[in-house]
Design an enzyme around this catalytic site. Sequence first.
Site, PDB file in Angstrom:
ATOM      1  N   THR A  10      -6.772  -4.382  -7.212  1.00 20.13           N
ATOM      2  CA  THR A  10      -5.463  -4.771  -7.722  1.00 20.13           C
ATOM      3  C   THR A  10      -4.407  -4.532  -6.651  1.00 20.13           C
ATOM      4  OG1 THR A  10      -5.020  -2.565  -8.598  1.00 20.13           O
ATOM      5  CG2 THR A  10      -6.110  -4.128 -10.073  1.00 20.13           C
ATOM      6  N   MET A  11      -3.177  -4.907  -6.951  1.00 12.91           N
ATOM      7  CA  MET A  11      -2.070  -4.546  -6.083  1.00 12.91           C
ATOM      8  C   MET A  11      -1.995  -3.026  -5.981  1.00 12.91           C
ATOM      9  SD  MET A  11       0.917  -7.124  -7.434  1.00 12.91           S
ATOM     10  CE  MET A  11       0.890  -6.371  -9.060  1.00 12.91           C
ATOM     11  N   GLY A  14      -4.354  -0.048  -1.724  1.00 12.43           N
ATOM     12  CA  GLY A  14      -4.640   0.302  -0.340  1.00 12.43           C
ATOM     13  C   GLY A  14      -5.410  -0.721   0.473  1.00 12.43           C
ATOM     14  N   SER A  16      -4.344  -3.339   2.378  1.00 14.74           N
ATOM     15  CA  SER A  16      -3.788  -3.572   3.716  1.00 14.74           C
ATOM     16  C   SER A  16      -3.947  -2.336   4.602  1.00 14.74           C
ATOM     17  CB  SER A  16      -2.313  -3.970   3.620  1.00 14.74           C
ATOM     18  OG  SER A  16      -2.173  -5.201   2.939  1.00 14.74           O
ATOM     19  N   ASP A  86      -6.314 -10.428   5.953  1.00 15.33           N
ATOM     20  CA  ASP A  86      -5.607  -9.820   4.831  1.00 15.33           C
ATOM     21  C   ASP A  86      -4.949 -10.894   3.959  1.00 15.33           C
ATOM     22  OD1 ASP A  86      -4.916  -7.534   3.402  1.00 15.33           O
ATOM     23  OD2 ASP A  86      -2.944  -7.405   4.339  1.00 15.33           O
ATOM     24  N   GLU A  87      -4.627 -10.517   2.734  1.00 14.72           N
ATOM     25  CA  GLU A  87      -4.033 -11.441   1.749  1.00 14.72           C
ATOM     26  C   GLU A  87      -4.887 -12.704   1.623  1.00 14.72           C
ATOM     27  OE1 GLU A  87      -1.824 -10.250  -0.002  1.00 14.72           O
ATOM     28  OE2 GLU A  87      -0.668  -8.808   1.166  1.00 14.72           O
TER      29      GLU A  87
END
Length: 251
Positions: A10-11, A14, A16, A86-87
Amino acid sequence: MAELVFFSGTMDCGKSTLALQLAHNRAARGLAGVTYTRHDRAGANVLSSRLGLKADAVEVADGLDLWDDVTARRMHGDRVDFLVCDEAQFYTPEQVEQLARVVDELGVDVFAFGITADFRTRLFPGSQRLVELADRVELLQVEALCWCGARATHNARTVGGHMVVEGEQVVVGDVNASQAEGGETYVSGLDAEASDAGAVGYETLCRKHHMRRLSAADARAAALSPEVLPLGLDEVDLAAVERLETLRLFD
Protein backbone atom coordinates in the site's frame (compact mmCIF):
# COMPACT_ATOMS: atom_id res chain seq x y z
CA MET A 1 19.69 -15.95 -13.69
CA ALA A 2 18.08 -12.55 -14.21
CA GLU A 3 14.63 -11.91 -12.73
CA LEU A 4 11.71 -9.55 -12.98
CA VAL A 5 10.65 -8.88 -9.38
CA PHE A 6 7.62 -6.82 -8.36
CA PHE A 7 7.71 -5.35 -4.85
CA SER A 8 4.18 -4.35 -3.92
CA GLY A 9 2.38 -2.78 -0.98
CA THR A 10 0.00 0.00 0.00
CA MET A 11 0.98 3.64 0.12
CA ASP A 12 3.34 4.59 2.94
CA CYS A 13 4.92 1.14 3.37
CA GLY A 14 8.46 2.06 2.27
CA LYS A 15 8.53 1.05 -1.40
CA SER A 16 10.59 4.03 -2.60
CA THR A 17 12.93 3.76 0.38
CA LEU A 18 13.60 0.11 -0.47
CA ALA A 19 14.10 1.01 -4.13
CA LEU A 20 16.78 3.56 -3.19
CA GLN A 21 18.44 1.11 -0.79
CA LEU A 22 18.47 -1.66 -3.37
CA ALA A 23 20.10 0.61 -5.97
CA HIS A 24 22.67 1.79 -3.41
CA ASN A 25 23.59 -1.75 -2.34
CA ARG A 26 24.21 -2.90 -5.89
CA ALA A 27 26.17 0.20 -6.83
CA ALA A 28 28.34 -0.32 -3.75
CA ARG A 29 29.29 -3.75 -5.17
CA GLY A 30 30.34 -2.28 -8.50
CA LEU A 31 27.14 -2.97 -10.43
CA ALA A 32 25.76 -0.35 -12.79
CA GLY A 33 22.05 0.33 -12.96
CA VAL A 34 19.42 2.69 -14.29
CA THR A 35 16.67 4.10 -12.11
CA TYR A 36 13.27 4.87 -13.60
CA THR A 37 10.19 6.45 -12.07
CA ARG A 38 6.95 8.19 -12.96
CA HIS A 39 4.82 10.77 -11.17
CA ASP A 40 7.11 10.95 -8.15
CA ARG A 41 5.90 13.22 -5.33
CA ALA A 42 9.06 15.36 -5.71
CA GLY A 43 8.57 16.03 -9.43
CA ALA A 44 10.02 14.75 -12.69
CA ASN A 45 13.33 12.89 -13.03
CA VAL A 46 13.71 12.11 -9.34
CA LEU A 47 13.00 9.14 -7.08
CA SER A 48 12.21 10.26 -3.54
CA SER A 49 11.07 8.68 -0.29
CA ARG A 50 9.10 10.15 2.59
CA LEU A 51 12.21 9.79 4.75
CA GLY A 52 13.85 12.57 2.72
CA LEU A 53 16.11 10.38 0.56
CA LYS A 54 16.21 11.01 -3.17
CA ALA A 55 18.17 10.19 -6.31
CA ASP A 56 18.16 11.16 -9.97
CA ALA A 57 15.94 9.02 -12.17
CA VAL A 58 14.67 8.72 -15.72
CA GLU A 59 11.06 9.86 -16.05
CA VAL A 60 8.93 7.20 -17.76
CA ALA A 61 6.61 8.96 -20.18
CA ASP A 62 3.95 7.05 -22.11
CA GLY A 63 6.07 7.09 -25.25
CA LEU A 64 9.31 5.83 -23.66
CA ASP A 65 10.29 2.40 -24.96
CA LEU A 66 12.26 0.85 -22.10
CA TRP A 67 13.78 -1.85 -24.31
CA ASP A 68 15.06 0.78 -26.74
CA ASP A 69 16.36 2.92 -23.86
CA VAL A 70 18.38 0.09 -22.30
CA THR A 71 19.78 -1.20 -25.59
CA ALA A 72 20.73 2.33 -26.65
CA ARG A 73 22.68 2.80 -23.42
CA ARG A 74 24.57 -0.42 -24.04
CA MET A 75 25.29 0.51 -27.64
CA HIS A 76 26.87 3.72 -26.35
CA GLY A 77 29.15 1.70 -24.09
CA ASP A 78 27.27 2.03 -20.81
CA ARG A 79 27.00 -0.96 -18.53
CA VAL A 80 23.50 -1.84 -17.41
CA ASP A 81 23.42 -4.65 -14.83
CA PHE A 82 20.06 -3.89 -13.25
CA LEU A 83 17.02 -1.61 -13.43
CA VAL A 84 15.11 -0.06 -10.53
CA CYS A 85 11.60 0.93 -11.61
CA ASP A 86 9.63 2.92 -9.04
CA GLU A 87 5.95 3.89 -9.26
CA ALA A 88 5.58 0.99 -11.69
CA GLN A 89 1.79 1.01 -11.36
CA PHE A 90 1.83 4.04 -13.68
CA TYR A 91 3.76 2.25 -16.46
CA THR A 92 1.80 1.02 -19.44
CA PRO A 93 1.31 -2.75 -19.94
CA GLU A 94 3.53 -2.46 -23.03
CA GLN A 95 6.33 -0.95 -20.96
CA VAL A 96 6.06 -3.82 -18.47
CA GLU A 97 6.39 -6.24 -21.37
CA GLN A 98 9.50 -4.35 -22.46
CA LEU A 99 10.95 -4.84 -18.98
CA ALA A 100 10.29 -8.57 -19.21
CA ARG A 101 12.11 -8.63 -22.54
CA VAL A 102 15.10 -6.84 -20.97
CA VAL A 103 15.27 -9.61 -18.37
CA ASP A 104 14.89 -12.50 -20.81
CA GLU A 105 17.04 -11.30 -23.71
CA LEU A 106 19.66 -9.12 -22.02
CA GLY A 107 20.02 -10.91 -18.68
CA VAL A 108 19.38 -7.69 -16.73
CA ASP A 109 17.67 -7.86 -13.35
CA VAL A 110 14.58 -5.64 -13.08
CA PHE A 111 13.21 -4.58 -9.70
CA ALA A 112 9.81 -2.89 -9.96
CA PHE A 113 8.07 -1.14 -7.07
CA GLY A 114 4.47 -0.01 -6.90
CA ILE A 115 1.00 -0.27 -5.45
CA THR A 116 -1.30 -2.89 -6.89
CA ALA A 117 -4.76 -1.35 -6.69
CA ASP A 118 -6.17 2.17 -6.90
CA PHE A 119 -8.56 3.95 -4.53
CA ARG A 120 -11.47 2.00 -6.05
CA THR A 121 -9.68 -1.33 -5.35
CA ARG A 122 -9.22 -1.79 -9.12
CA LEU A 123 -5.87 -3.02 -10.41
CA PHE A 124 -3.64 -0.50 -12.15
CA PRO A 125 -2.96 -1.76 -15.70
CA GLY A 126 0.80 -1.67 -15.12
CA SER A 127 0.52 -3.55 -11.84
CA GLN A 128 -1.79 -6.13 -13.36
CA ARG A 129 0.73 -6.86 -16.11
CA LEU A 130 3.55 -7.09 -13.57
CA VAL A 131 1.60 -9.66 -11.54
CA GLU A 132 1.04 -11.62 -14.73
CA LEU A 133 4.67 -11.54 -15.91
CA ALA A 134 6.89 -11.21 -12.82
CA ASP A 135 9.11 -14.08 -11.75
CA ARG A 136 8.35 -13.09 -8.16
CA VAL A 137 5.86 -10.79 -6.45
CA GLU A 138 7.05 -9.66 -3.01
CA LEU A 139 4.67 -8.08 -0.50
CA LEU A 140 6.58 -5.51 1.54
CA GLN A 141 6.68 -6.35 5.22
CA VAL A 142 6.58 -2.78 6.56
CA GLU A 143 2.89 -2.44 7.38
CA ALA A 144 0.99 0.76 6.87
CA LEU A 145 -1.77 1.21 9.43
CA CYS A 146 -5.42 2.19 9.22
CA TRP A 147 -6.67 4.90 11.59
CA CYS A 148 -8.13 2.09 13.74
CA GLY A 149 -4.69 0.54 14.24
CA ALA A 150 -5.28 -2.51 12.05
CA ARG A 151 -3.03 -3.35 9.12
CA ALA A 152 -3.93 -1.16 6.15
CA THR A 153 -4.60 -3.12 2.99
CA HIS A 154 -6.34 -0.55 0.77
CA ASN A 155 -5.57 2.90 -0.59
CA ALA A 156 -8.30 5.51 -0.19
CA ARG A 157 -8.79 8.89 -1.85
CA THR A 158 -10.52 11.62 0.11
CA VAL A 159 -11.98 14.98 -0.84
CA GLY A 160 -12.24 17.35 2.08
CA GLY A 161 -11.59 14.38 4.37
CA HIS A 162 -14.45 12.27 2.97
CA MET A 163 -13.62 9.06 1.11
CA VAL A 164 -14.60 8.98 -2.57
CA VAL A 165 -14.79 6.07 -5.02
CA GLU A 166 -15.23 7.98 -8.28
CA GLY A 167 -12.83 10.04 -10.37
CA GLU A 168 -9.74 9.71 -12.51
CA GLN A 169 -7.57 6.72 -11.66
CA VAL A 170 -4.39 8.79 -11.53
CA VAL A 171 -4.35 11.98 -9.47
CA VAL A 172 -0.80 12.50 -8.23
CA GLY A 173 -0.43 13.40 -4.59
CA ASP A 174 0.91 12.14 -1.28
CA VAL A 175 -0.35 10.88 2.04
CA ASN A 176 1.41 13.81 3.72
CA ALA A 177 0.38 17.44 3.47
CA SER A 178 2.18 18.97 0.51
CA GLN A 179 1.66 21.34 -2.38
CA ALA A 180 1.45 19.72 -5.79
CA GLU A 181 1.78 21.27 -9.23
CA GLY A 182 -1.36 23.05 -10.32
CA GLY A 183 -2.10 24.41 -6.87
CA GLU A 184 -4.02 21.44 -5.42
CA THR A 185 -3.22 20.52 -1.83
CA TYR A 186 -2.92 16.86 -0.85
CA VAL A 187 -3.49 16.03 2.79
CA SER A 188 -3.71 12.96 4.97
CA GLY A 189 -6.84 11.86 6.81
CA LEU A 190 -6.33 13.48 10.21
CA ASP A 191 -5.26 16.75 8.59
CA ALA A 192 -8.26 16.83 6.29
CA GLU A 193 -10.55 18.68 8.66
CA ALA A 194 -8.09 21.58 8.69
CA SER A 195 -7.87 21.69 4.90
CA ASP A 196 -10.00 23.28 2.22
CA ALA A 197 -13.29 21.50 1.60
CA GLY A 198 -12.20 20.45 -1.89
CA ALA A 199 -8.68 19.29 -1.05
CA VAL A 200 -7.75 15.87 -2.44
CA GLY A 201 -5.98 13.54 -0.05
CA TYR A 202 -4.94 9.92 0.34
CA GLU A 203 -4.87 7.59 3.30
CA THR A 204 -4.52 3.87 3.87
CA LEU A 205 -7.39 1.90 5.38
CA CYS A 206 -8.11 -1.66 6.45
CA ARG A 207 -10.62 -3.54 4.28
CA LYS A 208 -13.39 -3.10 6.83
CA HIS A 209 -13.23 0.68 6.83
CA HIS A 210 -12.52 0.96 3.12
CA MET A 211 -15.70 -0.99 2.38
CA ARG A 212 -17.59 1.19 4.85
CA ARG A 213 -16.02 4.29 3.22
CA LEU A 214 -14.97 5.46 6.66
CA SER A 215 -11.96 7.76 6.58
CA ALA A 216 -10.20 9.01 9.71
CA ALA A 217 -12.00 12.34 9.53
CA ASP A 218 -15.39 10.68 9.03
CA ALA A 219 -14.77 8.31 11.92
CA ARG A 220 -13.97 11.20 14.23
CA ALA A 221 -17.06 13.12 13.14
CA ALA A 222 -19.26 10.06 13.68
CA ALA A 223 -17.76 9.42 17.12
CA LEU A 224 -18.63 12.97 18.19
CA SER A 225 -22.26 12.58 17.13
CA PRO A 226 -24.95 12.34 19.86
CA GLU A 227 -25.98 8.82 18.79
CA VAL A 228 -25.30 6.05 21.32
CA LEU A 229 -23.63 3.93 18.63
CA PRO A 230 -22.94 6.17 15.61
CA LEU A 231 -23.74 4.80 12.17
CA GLY A 232 -20.79 2.88 10.71
CA LEU A 233 -18.87 2.60 13.99
CA ASP A 234 -18.76 -0.32 16.37
CA GLU A 235 -17.35 -0.38 19.91
CA VAL A 236 -13.85 -1.27 18.66
CA ASP A 237 -13.94 1.69 16.26
CA LEU A 238 -15.05 4.07 19.01
CA ALA A 239 -12.16 2.94 21.19
CA ALA A 240 -9.75 3.56 18.31
CA VAL A 241 -11.11 7.06 17.74
CA GLU A 242 -10.85 7.81 21.45
CA ARG A 243 -7.22 6.71 21.36
CA LEU A 244 -6.52 8.97 18.38
CA GLU A 245 -8.16 11.91 20.10
CA THR A 246 -5.99 11.31 23.19
CA LEU A 247 -2.86 11.26 21.05
CA ARG A 248 -3.93 14.51 19.34
CA LEU A 249 -4.10 16.21 22.73
CA PHE A 250 -0.40 15.56 23.18
CA ASP A 251 0.74 16.51 19.63
